[in-house]
Design a protein around this motif. Structure first.
Motif, mmCIF file in Angstrom:
data_model
loop_
_atom_site.group_PDB
_atom_site.id
_atom_site.type_symbol
_atom_site.label_atom_id
_atom_site.label_comp_id
_atom_site.label_asym_id
_atom_site.label_seq_id
_atom_site.Cartn_x
_atom_site.Cartn_y
_atom_site.Cartn_z
ATOM 1 N N SER A 6 9.575 3.171 10.267
ATOM 2 C CA SER A 6 11.326 3.534 9.840
ATOM 3 C C SER A 6 11.050 3.777 8.295
ATOM 4 N N ASN A 7 10.493 2.899 7.693
ATOM 5 C CA ASN A 7 10.363 3.208 5.973
ATOM 6 C C ASN A 7 9.863 4.621 5.955
ATOM 7 N N VAL A 8 8.670 4.898 6.443
ATOM 8 C CA VAL A 8 8.104 6.309 6.370
ATOM 9 C C VAL A 8 8.969 7.459 6.242
ATOM 10 N N LEU A 9 9.750 7.216 7.695
ATOM 11 C CA LEU A 9 10.594 8.209 7.968
ATOM 12 C C LEU A 9 11.636 8.401 6.804
ATOM 13 N N GLU A 10 12.171 7.319 6.245
ATOM 14 C CA GLU A 10 13.629 7.416 5.473
ATOM 15 C C GLU A 10 12.966 7.943 3.957
ATOM 16 N N LEU A 11 11.671 8.129 3.791
ATOM 17 C CA LEU A 11 11.251 8.542 2.228
ATOM 18 C C LEU A 11 11.403 9.950 2.134
ATOM 19 N N GLY A 12 11.567 10.736 3.188
ATOM 20 C CA GLY A 12 11.796 12.198 3.048
ATOM 21 C C GLY A 12 10.712 13.044 2.598
ATOM 22 N N LEU A 13 9.422 12.351 2.810
ATOM 23 C CA LEU A 13 8.318 13.077 2.227
ATOM 24 C C LEU A 13 7.660 13.830 3.546
ATOM 25 N N THR A 14 6.944 14.676 3.132
ATOM 26 C CA THR A 14 6.267 15.641 4.345
ATOM 27 C C THR A 14 4.858 14.620 4.701
ATOM 28 N N HIS A 64 0.757 -1.420 -0.050
ATOM 29 C CA HIS A 64 0.012 -0.057 -0.097
ATOM 30 C C HIS A 64 0.833 1.373 0.066
ATOM 31 N N LEU A 65 1.960 1.239 0.669
ATOM 32 C CA LEU A 65 2.733 2.382 0.770
ATOM 33 C C LEU A 65 3.336 2.583 -0.589
ATOM 34 N N ALA A 66 3.860 1.764 -1.185
ATOM 35 C CA ALA A 66 4.532 1.461 -2.621
ATOM 36 C C ALA A 66 3.290 2.166 -3.520
ATOM 37 N N HIS A 68 9.356 7.757 16.531
ATOM 38 C CA HIS A 68 9.285 8.263 15.342
ATOM 39 C C HIS A 68 9.105 9.669 14.701
ATOM 40 N N CYS A 69 8.081 10.032 15.284
ATOM 41 C CA CYS A 69 7.718 11.355 14.894
ATOM 42 C C CYS A 69 8.477 12.449 15.158
ATOM 43 N N HIS A 70 8.706 13.268 14.373
ATOM 44 C CA HIS A 70 9.319 14.676 14.680
ATOM 45 C C HIS A 70 8.475 15.637 15.415
ATOM 46 N N GLN A 71 7.170 15.634 15.247
ATOM 47 C CA GLN A 71 5.966 16.495 15.947
ATOM 48 C C GLN A 71 4.897 15.596 16.010
ATOM 49 N N VAL A 72 4.111 16.065 17.097
ATOM 50 C CA VAL A 72 2.937 15.240 17.329
ATOM 51 C C VAL A 72 1.763 16.547 17.418
ATOM 52 N N VAL A 73 0.578 15.947 17.459
ATOM 53 C CA VAL A 73 -0.474 17.026 17.215
ATOM 54 C C VAL A 73 -1.522 15.969 17.931
ATOM 55 N N VAL A 74 -1.897 16.588 19.070
ATOM 56 C CA VAL A 74 -2.857 15.727 19.996
ATOM 57 C C VAL A 74 -4.328 16.353 19.862
ATOM 58 N N LEU A 75 -5.357 15.673 19.337
ATOM 59 C CA LEU A 75 -6.690 16.266 19.369
ATOM 60 C C LEU A 75 -7.540 15.588 20.475
ATOM 61 N N ASP A 76 -8.541 16.412 20.993
ATOM 62 C CA ASP A 76 -9.334 15.843 22.023
ATOM 63 C C ASP A 76 -10.704 16.756 21.834
ATOM 64 N N HIS A 77 -11.813 15.928 21.418
ATOM 65 C CA HIS A 77 -13.034 16.475 21.013
ATOM 66 C C HIS A 77 -12.758 17.299 19.860
ATOM 67 N N GLU A 85 3.699 14.719 -3.079
ATOM 68 C CA GLU A 85 4.397 15.679 -2.129
ATOM 69 C C GLU A 85 3.944 15.495 -0.739
ATOM 70 N N LEU A 86 2.860 14.983 -0.469
ATOM 71 C CA LEU A 86 2.299 14.762 0.931
ATOM 72 C C LEU A 86 1.832 13.454 1.168
ATOM 73 N N LEU A 87 2.237 12.683 2.040
ATOM 74 C CA LEU A 87 1.747 11.171 2.368
ATOM 75 C C LEU A 87 1.004 11.366 3.636
ATOM 76 N N LEU A 88 -0.388 10.911 3.582
ATOM 77 C CA LEU A 88 -1.304 10.703 4.558
ATOM 78 C C LEU A 88 -1.654 9.198 5.034
ATOM 79 N N LEU A 89 -1.357 8.832 6.163
ATOM 80 C CA LEU A 89 -1.585 7.525 6.620
ATOM 81 C C LEU A 89 -2.511 7.529 7.834
ATOM 82 N N ASP A 90 -3.496 6.595 7.613
ATOM 83 C CA ASP A 90 -4.771 6.597 8.667
ATOM 84 C C ASP A 90 -4.460 5.165 9.316
ATOM 85 N N GLU A 91 -3.942 5.285 10.544
ATOM 86 C CA GLU A 91 -3.605 3.971 11.520
ATOM 87 C C GLU A 91 -3.009 3.051 10.658
#
Length: 262
Positions: free
Chosen positions: A187-195, A156-158, A209-218, A166-172
């Motif tokens: 690790s594979n996602v990190l190595e891609l160099g994609l946003t 699926h990633l391939a 693995h993440c450079h940044q996290v965003v926490v959602l609540d309600h 230019e942008l990769l979105l991953l849902d769970e």
């Protein structure tokens, strides 16, 4: 604390900016005034309890859900104003494991990523290159139904990479995968160099693995920043309703979280 090595940012990587995005159903706000910024070539984890709005926000960024208000810009260009085919060339989505009853070769699955483009003699080479990039070039002629869960997620990633986004979105993306496959995929996602923006349940995977996290609540942003700054006991208790202890990983220094019921 040590951070994941910043990947070699691809020359086509573009920053993502989500500004004041809201979406409601029957008057009930699902996401409410959400702001998210993802730097080019980095991985941001989208965290929160079930029902916090993670998947809805991803759909709003992907363009499959049209928000009531707000903007989604990639490299400064409004994604919502783009034609569907143009958006599909720039944004790729990897969902939770998707099954099909249709008999397909792995190569045929990856070639689905070429759908936004006119048919070309180079399509097979691009698809094979994508399989090479995710480390499974030998699967090209395999029957899709013979693959393990981890192999399917790599395919699926391939397929997403075959879109040349230019942008990769991953849902769970790590749901239903064993530990080895989870670590391998992240690790594979990190190595891609994609946003990349990934909705994740596992806070420790995000912390590692993440450079940044965003926490959602309600449907609202409860916190955003580096994992070690955001994933602290007070926030975990307030948002996830569990007690939490945080320790540095003995090898990487990244946060390791252990949980207890309240």
């Amino acid at each position: 604390m040590a951070h994941p090595t910043l990947p070699g940012v691809r020359p086509d990587a573009a920053g993502l900016r989500v500004t004041d995005v809201s979406w409601s159903v029957d008057g009930n706000l699902i996401i409410d005034g959400v702001d998210v910024a993802v730097r080019p070539g980095t991985l941001t984890g989208l965290l929160g309890p079930n029902g916090s709005g993670k998947s809805t926000l991803l759909r709003a960024v992907a363009g499959t859900t049209r928000p009531d208000r707000g903007t989604v810009a990639l490299g400064g260009e409004d994604l919502r104003s783009m034609r569907r085919r143009e958006r599909a060339r720039r944004v790729a989505v990897v969902e939770q494991e998707v099954s099909t009853d249709v008999p397909l070769r792995v190569l045929d699955v990856v070639l689905l990523g070429r759908t936004p483009y006119p048919a070309s003699d180079s399509d097979d080479d691009i698809a094979l290159g994508a399989l090479q990039t995710v480390g499974v070039p030998g699967l090209a002629e395999r029957d899709w139904h013979t693959l393990s869960g981890g192999e399917r997620q790599r395919v699926h990633l391939a397929r997403a990479l075959a879109q040349q986004p230019e942008l990769l979105l991953l849902d769970e993306p790590t749901n239903h995968l064993d530990i080895h496959a989870q670590l391998d995929l992240m690790s594979n996602v990190l190595e891609l160099g994609l946003t990349s923006l990934a909705a994740l349940h596992d806070l420790n995977l995000a912390a590692a693995h993440c450079h940044q996290v965003v926490v959602l609540d309600h449907g609202r942003v409860a916190a955003t920043g580096a994992p070690e700054d955001v994933l602290v006991p007070t926030l975990i208790r307030d948002v996830f309703r569990v007690d939490c202890d945080v320790h540095p990983h003995p090898r990487t220094g990244r946060p390791v979280l252990t949980f207890s019921p309240l």
